[in-house]
Design a protein around this motif. Structure first.
Motif, PDB file in Angstrom:
ATOM      1  N   VAL A 187       0.874  -1.182   0.000  1.00 56.00           N
ATOM      2  CA  VAL A 187       0.000   0.000   0.000  1.00 56.00           C
ATOM      3  C   VAL A 187       0.905   1.224   0.000  1.00 56.00           C
ATOM      4  O   VAL A 187       1.602   1.487   0.981  1.00 56.00           O
ATOM      5  CB  VAL A 187      -0.895   0.007   1.257  1.00 56.00           C
ATOM      6  CG1 VAL A 187      -1.891   1.154   1.207  1.00 56.00           C
ATOM      7  CG2 VAL A 187      -1.621  -1.326   1.410  1.00 56.00           C
ATOM      8  N   LYS A 188       0.917   1.965  -1.099  1.00 56.26           N
ATOM      9  CA  LYS A 188       1.870   3.072  -1.233  1.00 56.26           C
ATOM     10  C   LYS A 188       1.158   4.421  -1.131  1.00 56.26           C
ATOM     11  O   LYS A 188       0.281   4.724  -1.945  1.00 56.26           O
ATOM     12  CB  LYS A 188       2.606   2.947  -2.574  1.00 56.26           C
ATOM     13  CG  LYS A 188       3.335   1.593  -2.681  1.00 56.26           C
ATOM     14  CD  LYS A 188       4.315   1.525  -3.823  1.00 56.26           C
ATOM     15  CE  LYS A 188       3.712   1.631  -5.186  1.00 56.26           C
ATOM     16  NZ  LYS A 188       4.557   1.017  -6.242  1.00 56.26           N
ATOM     17  N   LEU A 189       1.550   5.182  -0.130  1.00 57.13           N
ATOM     18  CA  LEU A 189       0.888   6.459   0.137  1.00 57.13           C
ATOM     19  C   LEU A 189       1.884   7.603  -0.024  1.00 57.13           C
ATOM     20  O   LEU A 189       2.942   7.612   0.612  1.00 57.13           O
ATOM     21  CB  LEU A 189       0.339   6.469   1.574  1.00 57.13           C
ATOM     22  CG  LEU A 189      -0.524   5.269   1.984  1.00 57.13           C
ATOM     23  CD1 LEU A 189      -0.948   5.405   3.448  1.00 57.13           C
ATOM     24  CD2 LEU A 189      -1.762   5.160   1.102  1.00 57.13           C
ATOM     25  N   PHE A 190       1.520   8.536  -0.859  1.00 60.42           N
ATOM     26  CA  PHE A 190       2.338   9.742  -1.005  1.00 60.42           C
ATOM     27  C   PHE A 190       1.545  10.918  -0.442  1.00 60.42           C
ATOM     28  O   PHE A 190       0.453  11.235  -0.925  1.00 60.42           O
ATOM     29  CB  PHE A 190       2.687   9.976  -2.482  1.00 60.42           C
ATOM     30  CG  PHE A 190       3.385  11.291  -2.705  1.00 60.42           C
ATOM     31  CD1 PHE A 190       4.667  11.494  -2.209  1.00 60.42           C
ATOM     32  CD2 PHE A 190       2.759  12.327  -3.371  1.00 60.42           C
ATOM     33  CE1 PHE A 190       5.314  12.716  -2.384  1.00 60.42           C
ATOM     34  CE2 PHE A 190       3.399  13.551  -3.555  1.00 60.42           C
ATOM     35  CZ  PHE A 190       4.672  13.744  -3.056  1.00 60.42           C
ATOM     36  N   LEU A 191       2.081  11.538   0.605  1.00 55.94           N
ATOM     37  CA  LEU A 191       1.398  12.693   1.209  1.00 55.94           C
ATOM     38  C   LEU A 191       1.817  13.938   0.447  1.00 55.94           C
ATOM     39  O   LEU A 191       2.980  14.346   0.484  1.00 55.94           O
ATOM     40  CB  LEU A 191       1.769  12.828   2.692  1.00 55.94           C
ATOM     41  CG  LEU A 191       1.419  11.643   3.594  1.00 55.94           C
ATOM     42  CD1 LEU A 191       1.821  11.928   5.031  1.00 55.94           C
ATOM     43  CD2 LEU A 191      -0.080  11.332   3.527  1.00 55.94           C
ATOM     44  N   ASN A 192       0.855  14.526  -0.220  1.00 58.47           N
ATOM     45  CA  ASN A 192       1.141  15.620  -1.148  1.00 58.47           C
ATOM     46  C   ASN A 192       0.876  16.979  -0.481  1.00 58.47           C
ATOM     47  O   ASN A 192      -0.264  17.361  -0.253  1.00 58.47           O
ATOM     48  CB  ASN A 192       0.246  15.442  -2.382  1.00 58.47           C
ATOM     49  CG  ASN A 192       0.604  16.390  -3.499  1.00 58.47           C
ATOM     50  OD1 ASN A 192       1.748  16.851  -3.602  1.00 58.47           O
ATOM     51  ND2 ASN A 192      -0.383  16.687  -4.347  1.00 58.47           N
ATOM     52  N   LEU A 193       1.975  17.663  -0.169  1.00 54.96           N
ATOM     53  CA  LEU A 193       1.899  18.925   0.582  1.00 54.96           C
ATOM     54  C   LEU A 193       2.214  20.097  -0.357  1.00 54.96           C
ATOM     55  O   LEU A 193       3.063  19.980  -1.236  1.00 54.96           O
ATOM     56  CB  LEU A 193       2.956  18.872   1.690  1.00 54.96           C
ATOM     57  CG  LEU A 193       2.971  19.996   2.724  1.00 54.96           C
ATOM     58  CD1 LEU A 193       1.768  19.880   3.651  1.00 54.96           C
ATOM     59  CD2 LEU A 193       4.262  19.940   3.553  1.00 54.96           C
TER      60      LEU A 193
END
Ligand code: AMP
Ligand code: MG
Length: 331
Positions: A187-193
């Motif tokens: 499960v790949k999560l990229f937190l986009n800030l």
């Protein structure tokens, strides 16, 4: 959980999924400030609580089932909220079944091996959830933005020739495919800030004395390479979102929204795995029922034959035998 809830979760997370093969331009394709119009911050606390409950339940089943493992990969720029996300999303989950690995600048021993070596050692076992706080993706992010880090990896010249990043994407995809083929879900999560929200959060870390430890001069230096990072993220998302391990880009400017989104995506994966508590065979069950009769016969005077059944009759599926100790039981 009821089917409609599963459907709602699937629908909620769909816009965050990077379609395998898509060519991603992060700034154009994903808005860091997005929050779903139907969800409000106030309700999100209760909702996160409920999704948490779901994770707790599914993690217990995953452990009992002991076949699949789950690897959660968290990537983001500084101050995007990786630590807080882990803390909130996994709260209440049995710590025996979860481990978090935070990857920093590689040690001399780690640099002495191929670049996937240190990550491979922290993979989940069956029945476990492993969380990578930063991950093998740093090898195509920070190492790409800072070429000198690649030089420290002691690669022979022929291994650096041509398009090394394309080769790394391919190796990472193959590595993940191998894991998926062996029962491990990624499960790949990229937190986009956004750049502005990062500025605000950096200032807060300076303003609040208790938060100073979280801030370093290196963070500002990294911020100066914003555009290079955006380009590296966009390429990474374009080349490594696969059918077996898709990326999710989570809007991270609103912490509450990022947390509920991350929880929903992890819950969705566990629901898809659908781990079940193992059922024993008919013979084992018969043997258990015989033992049960013997244990009931040992009830001391005045005690219920089976105190658990007496207290929770609705939960117990075996017939009541009525055997009790010497005196009539409470039931
Ligand atoms: P933090 O997550 O704030 O504790 O910082 C960890 C630091 O380690 C970050 O500055 C990352 O860029 C750095 N780091 C993580 N993985 C690697 C890697 N593979 N090569 C070089 N630096 C890395
Ligand atoms: Mg940091």
């Amino acid at each position: 959980m009821a089917k409609p809830a599963e459907k709602r979760i699937a629908k909620f997370i769909k816009p965050f999924r990077v379609r395998p093969g898509a060519s991603v331009h992060l700034a154009k394709d994903f808005d860091p400030g997005y929050k779903a119009s139907f969800l409000h911050k106030k309700e999100s606390v209760d909702l996160l609580h409920r999704v948490n409950g779901l994770l707790v339940d599914y993690q217990a089943r995953l452990a009992a089932d002991d076949q699949h493992g789950v690897l959660v990969v968290l990537q983001a720029l500084d101050a995007a909220g990786k630590d807080g996300t882990i803390r909130h999303v996994m709260s209440g989950v049995n710590p025996q079944g979860v481990h978090v690995s935070s990857f920093k600048v590689p040690s001399a021993e780690e640099l002495n091996h191929d670049y996937l070596w240190r990550y491979a050692q922290r993979l989940p076992g069956r029945g476990e959830i492993a969380i990578f706080n930063r991950s093998h993706y740093e090898e195509v992010l920070v190492v790409r933005v800072h070429r000198e880090l690649l030089d420290r990896q002691k690669l022979p010249d022929e291994c650096k020739a041509g398009n090394i990043w394309k080769r790394r994407y391919r190796a990472i995809n193959n590595f993940e495919r191998h894991l998926a083929d062996n029962g491990f879900r990624i499960v790949k999560l990229f937190l986009n800030l956004s750049r502005e929200e990062q500025r605000i959060r950096f200032l807060r870390r300076i303003d609040l004395a208790d938060h100073n430890w979280k801030f370093s001069a290196a963070d500002v230096r990294e911020r100066q390479r914003w555009d290079d990072y955006q380009a590296a993220f966009s390429e990474m998302l374009s080349h490594t979102s696969t059918k077996w391990a898709p990326w999710y880009v989570i809007p991270a400017d609103h912490k509450w929204f990022a947390r509920i989104s991350a929880a929903a995506i992890i819950a969705h994966s566990l629901i898809e795995i659908s781990p079940q508590y193992p059922q024993v065979s008919a013979e084992v069950r018969d043997a258990l029922l015989k033992t049960r009769v013997e244990l009931e016969a040992e009830a001391p005077e005045g005690a219920a034959a089976d105190p658990y059944q007496a207290e929770h009759p609705e939960e117990v599926s075996v017939p009541k035998t009525g055997t009790a100790g010497g005196r009539p039981s409470r039931v």
